[in-house]
Design a protein around this motif. Structure first.
Motif, mmCIF file in Angstrom:
data_model
loop_
_atom_site.group_PDB
_atom_site.id
_atom_site.type_symbol
_atom_site.label_atom_id
_atom_site.label_comp_id
_atom_site.label_asym_id
_atom_site.label_seq_id
_atom_site.Cartn_x
_atom_site.Cartn_y
_atom_site.Cartn_z
ATOM 1 N N LEU A 8 0.826 -1.197 0.000
ATOM 2 C CA LEU A 8 0.000 0.000 0.000
ATOM 3 C C LEU A 8 0.864 1.251 0.000
ATOM 4 N N SER B 14 0.509 5.841 4.599
ATOM 5 C CA SER B 14 -0.751 6.229 5.241
ATOM 6 C C SER B 14 -1.046 7.717 5.109
ATOM 7 N N SER C 256 -3.612 8.423 2.576
ATOM 8 C CA SER C 256 -4.918 7.788 2.729
ATOM 9 C C SER C 256 -5.978 8.829 3.079
ATOM 10 N N THR C 257 -7.210 8.422 2.916
ATOM 11 C CA THR C 257 -8.350 9.249 3.291
ATOM 12 C C THR C 257 -9.278 8.387 4.122
ATOM 13 N N THR C 258 -9.741 8.927 5.234
ATOM 14 C CA THR C 258 -10.614 8.201 6.141
ATOM 15 C C THR C 258 -12.007 8.808 6.085
ATOM 16 N N PRO D 267 -4.623 8.652 8.072
ATOM 17 C CA PRO D 267 -5.255 7.575 8.836
ATOM 18 C C PRO D 267 -6.028 8.133 10.024
#
Length: 116
Positions: A48, A51, A54-56, A70
Motif C-alpha cells: 500500500l 498512510s 490515505s483518506t478516512t 489515517p
C-alpha cells in the motif's frame, strides 16, 4: 479457507532508508511471494502507499466526515496485505511467520468471512 495477512509496519523506518537499502529489503518479499505462488497459497497481495496519502471516511450524527490521513495515530501502519488460501488457521499462521514483515513489524491473520 481464505485468510488475510495484514502487514503493519513503521513507515518512518522505510522512508529513512536509501534506495539501495529498500531494494535489499524487497528481496525477502520477492522470495516469499514466490513461495506462496509455488505452494498455490497466493490469492492476492499488494503493498500500500503510505498512510499519509490515505483518506478516512466516517459518519457521525448523520454527517459524513472525510479526513486526510489515517484515523488512528500509531507507530505501525497498514503497509500491505496478502490474501492466501490455507487449509486451516495453523497453516495460515505458519505463512504469517514466514512473512518478512514478521521480523520488523506485525502480521495480523484474519479469516475471511464466508457465506457459503
Amino acid at each position: 479457507m481464505q485468510y488475510m495477512l495484514l502487514i503493519h509496519v513503521d513507515e518512518s523506518a522505510f522512508a529513512k532508508m536509501t534506495p539501495e537499502m529498500q531494494g535489499v529489503m524487497s528481496e525477502p518479499y520477492m522470495a516469499y511471494n514466490a513461495a506462496l505462488a509455488k505452494a498455490g497459497a497466493m490469492v492476492a497481495g499488494e503493498r500500500l502507499q503510505p498512510s499519509h496519502v490515505s483518506t478516512t471516511v466516517k459518519i457521525r450524527g448523520g454527517k459524513t466526515e472525510v479526513l486526510d490521513g489515517p484515523f488512528a495515530t500509531t507507530k505501525e501502519q497498514l503497509g500491505g496485505f496478502y490474501l492466501i488460501e490455507a487449509p486451516d488457521l495453523d497453516a495460515a499462521l505458519s505463512w504469517a511467520a514466514r512473512c518478512p514483515a514478521a521480523t520488523h513489524g506485525v502480521v495480523e491473520v484474519r479469516p475471511i468471512w464466508t457465506t457459503r
